[in-house]
Scaffold this motif. Structure first.
Motif, PDB file in Angstrom:
ATOM      1  N   LYS A  71       0.604  -1.173  -0.154  1.00 27.89           N
ATOM      2  CA  LYS A  71       0.154   0.001  -0.012  1.00 27.89           C
ATOM      3  C   LYS A  71       0.794   1.318   0.033  1.00 27.89           C
ATOM      4  N   ASP A  72       1.769   1.317   0.766  1.00 25.37           N
ATOM      5  CA  ASP A  72       2.905   2.268   0.722  1.00 25.37           C
ATOM      6  C   ASP A  72       3.457   2.595  -0.639  1.00 25.37           C
ATOM      7  N   ILE A  73       3.880   1.535  -1.216  1.00 25.52           N
ATOM      8  CA  ILE A  73       4.540   1.634  -2.438  1.00 25.52           C
ATOM      9  C   ILE A  73       3.599   2.081  -3.410  1.00 25.52           C
ATOM     10  N   ASN A  74       2.400   1.327  -3.541  1.00 30.47           N
ATOM     11  CA  ASN A  74       1.364   1.975  -4.365  1.00 30.47           C
ATOM     12  C   ASN A  74       1.108   3.422  -4.455  1.00 30.47           C
ATOM     13  N   SER A  75       0.958   4.018  -3.120  1.00 26.25           N
ATOM     14  CA  SER A  75       0.704   5.427  -2.896  1.00 26.25           C
ATOM     15  C   SER A  75       1.699   6.229  -3.283  1.00 26.25           C
ATOM     16  N   ARG A  76       3.114   5.940  -2.842  1.00 28.90           N
ATOM     17  CA  ARG A  76       4.139   6.567  -3.317  1.00 28.90           C
ATOM     18  C   ARG A  76       4.517   6.488  -4.891  1.00 28.90           C
ATOM     19  N   PHE A  77       4.335   5.749  -5.586  1.00 23.67           N
ATOM     20  CA  PHE A  77       4.709   5.453  -6.919  1.00 23.67           C
ATOM     21  C   PHE A  77       3.535   5.656  -7.989  1.00 23.67           C
ATOM     22  N   ARG A  78       2.136   5.471  -7.226  1.00 23.26           N
ATOM     23  CA  ARG A  78       1.234   5.350  -8.411  1.00 23.26           C
ATOM     24  C   ARG A  78       0.226   6.434  -7.798  1.00 23.26           C
ATOM     25  N   ASN A  79       0.350   6.956  -6.734  1.00 24.00           N
ATOM     26  CA  ASN A  79      -0.668   7.779  -6.128  1.00 24.00           C
ATOM     27  C   ASN A  79      -2.184   6.884  -5.932  1.00 24.00           C
ATOM     28  N   ILE A  80      -1.962   5.967  -5.567  1.00 20.19           N
ATOM     29  CA  ILE A  80      -3.229   5.197  -5.283  1.00 20.19           C
ATOM     30  C   ILE A  80      -3.073   4.778  -3.926  1.00 20.19           C
ATOM     31  N   ASP A  81      -3.873   5.211  -3.126  1.00 25.15           N
ATOM     32  CA  ASP A  81      -3.748   4.903  -1.420  1.00 25.15           C
ATOM     33  C   ASP A  81      -4.444   3.678  -1.067  1.00 25.15           C
ATOM     34  N   SER A  82      -3.988   2.452  -1.481  1.00 24.64           N
ATOM     35  CA  SER A  82      -4.615   1.175  -1.102  1.00 24.64           C
ATOM     36  C   SER A  82      -3.664  -0.069  -1.680  1.00 24.64           C
ATOM     37  N   ALA A  83      -3.799  -1.144  -0.755  1.00 22.03           N
ATOM     38  CA  ALA A  83      -3.061  -2.319  -1.001  1.00 22.03           C
ATOM     39  C   ALA A  83      -3.401  -2.879  -2.535  1.00 22.03           C
ATOM     40  N   THR A  84      -2.578  -3.702  -3.082  1.00 19.95           N
ATOM     41  CA  THR A  84      -2.949  -4.234  -4.277  1.00 19.95           C
ATOM     42  C   THR A  84      -2.215  -5.520  -4.369  1.00 19.95           C
ATOM     43  N   ASP A  85      -2.366  -6.385  -5.167  1.00 21.28           N
ATOM     44  CA  ASP A  85      -1.709  -7.763  -5.033  1.00 21.28           C
ATOM     45  C   ASP A  85      -0.168  -7.856  -5.649  1.00 21.28           C
ATOM     46  N   VAL A  86      -0.195  -6.925  -6.587  1.00 20.30           N
ATOM     47  CA  VAL A  86       1.281  -7.064  -7.518  1.00 20.30           C
ATOM     48  C   VAL A  86       1.542  -5.631  -7.985  1.00 20.30           C
ATOM     49  N   LEU A  87       2.912  -5.099  -7.968  1.00 12.43           N
ATOM     50  CA  LEU A  87       3.295  -4.147  -8.525  1.00 12.43           C
ATOM     51  C   LEU A  87       4.554  -4.583  -9.601  1.00 12.43           C
ATOM     52  N   SER A  88       4.459  -3.878 -10.708  1.00 14.55           N
ATOM     53  CA  SER A  88       5.606  -4.323 -11.458  1.00 14.55           C
ATOM     54  C   SER A  88       6.341  -2.926 -11.940  1.00 14.55           C
ATOM     55  N   PHE A  89       7.576  -2.788 -11.696  1.00 17.96           N
ATOM     56  CA  PHE A  89       8.274  -1.605 -12.210  1.00 17.96           C
ATOM     57  C   PHE A  89       9.170  -2.013 -13.194  1.00 17.96           C
ATOM     58  N   PRO A  90       8.751  -1.991 -14.571  1.00 20.52           N
ATOM     59  CA  PRO A  90       9.671  -2.281 -15.888  1.00 20.52           C
ATOM     60  C   PRO A  90      10.805  -1.251 -15.960  1.00 20.52           C
ATOM     61  N   GLN A  91      11.989  -1.909 -16.382  1.00 22.82           N
ATOM     62  CA  GLN A  91      13.136  -0.850 -16.641  1.00 22.82           C
ATOM     63  C   GLN A  91      13.213  -0.760 -18.050  1.00 22.82           C
ATOM     64  N   LEU A  92      12.778  -1.332 -18.988  1.00 29.07           N
ATOM     65  CA  LEU A  92      12.691  -1.169 -20.377  1.00 29.07           C
ATOM     66  C   LEU A  92      11.149  -0.615 -20.797  1.00 29.07           C
ATOM     67  N   THR A  93      11.628   0.347 -22.099  1.00 25.91           N
ATOM     68  CA  THR A  93      10.501   0.818 -22.813  1.00 25.91           C
ATOM     69  C   THR A  93      10.089   0.166 -24.131  1.00 25.91           C
ATOM     70  N   PHE A  94      11.132  -0.769 -24.585  1.00 20.38           N
ATOM     71  CA  PHE A  94      11.189  -1.298 -25.699  1.00 20.38           C
ATOM     72  C   PHE A  94      11.133  -0.444 -26.929  1.00 20.38           C
TER      73      PHE A  94
END
Length: 156
Positions: free
Chosen positions: A51-74
């Motif tokens: 929830k903390d990570i989702n809030s900090r990086f996606r501005n969504i203040d709730s828990a979620t099941d999985v977050l993905s942080f891709p490093q490539l744009t292809f």
């Protein structure tokens, strides 16, 4: 492929559990014909941390099941970050084990199957897929299902 695991969840998991995650990650790469050596990180957390990570990086203040942080744009001519082994750093996967347990119970299948699903889902995000529109969602969900079937972990 290098998989870096960081278990920040209170529970302990056996080696088979981590091998299953690595297997799904590798099958996802093979399914997409991604044959470049790469590194991913997989963190196992609880609902509060995701929830903390989702809030900090996606501005969504709730828990979620999985977050993905891709490093490539292809994108063409993209310069990729590499690790000390010259493997491309593909990205980070963060799984809420707590939420995965809730969803496994809700859907009537095992935690193993739910974690496998979340891993395949997140790997497809790292490989450039998304599900913001219905057509993309259909493609992504079909691929997830096929990867899990190949792994011998179909929906129960």
């Amino acid at each position: 492929m290098t998989v870096l695991f960081d278990n920040r969840y209170e529970g302990q998991f056996d080696e088979e559990f981590f091998q299953m995650i690595e297997k799904i990650a590798l099958l996802s790469l093979e399914y997409e014909d991604f044959d470049t050596d790469c590194e991913i990180s997989v963190s196992l957390v609880d609902n509060n941390e995701i929830k903390d990570i989702n809030s900090r990086f996606r501005n969504i203040d709730s828990a979620t099941d999985v977050l993905s942080f891709p490093q490539l744009t292809f994108e063409e001519d993209e310069i990729c970050d590499v690790n000390e082994n010259d493997e491309i750093i593909l990205g980070d996967i963060i799984i809420s084990v707590e939420r995965a347990m809730e969803q496994a119970k809700e859907y009537g299948h095992s935690l193993k199957r739910e974690i496998a699903f979340l891993t395949a889902h997140s790997m497809l995000h790292l490989l450039g897929y998304d599900h913001m529109v219905k057509e993309e969602e259909e493609v992504m969900f079909k691929k997830q299902k096929e990867i899990l079937n190949i792994a011998g972990i179909p929906r129960e």
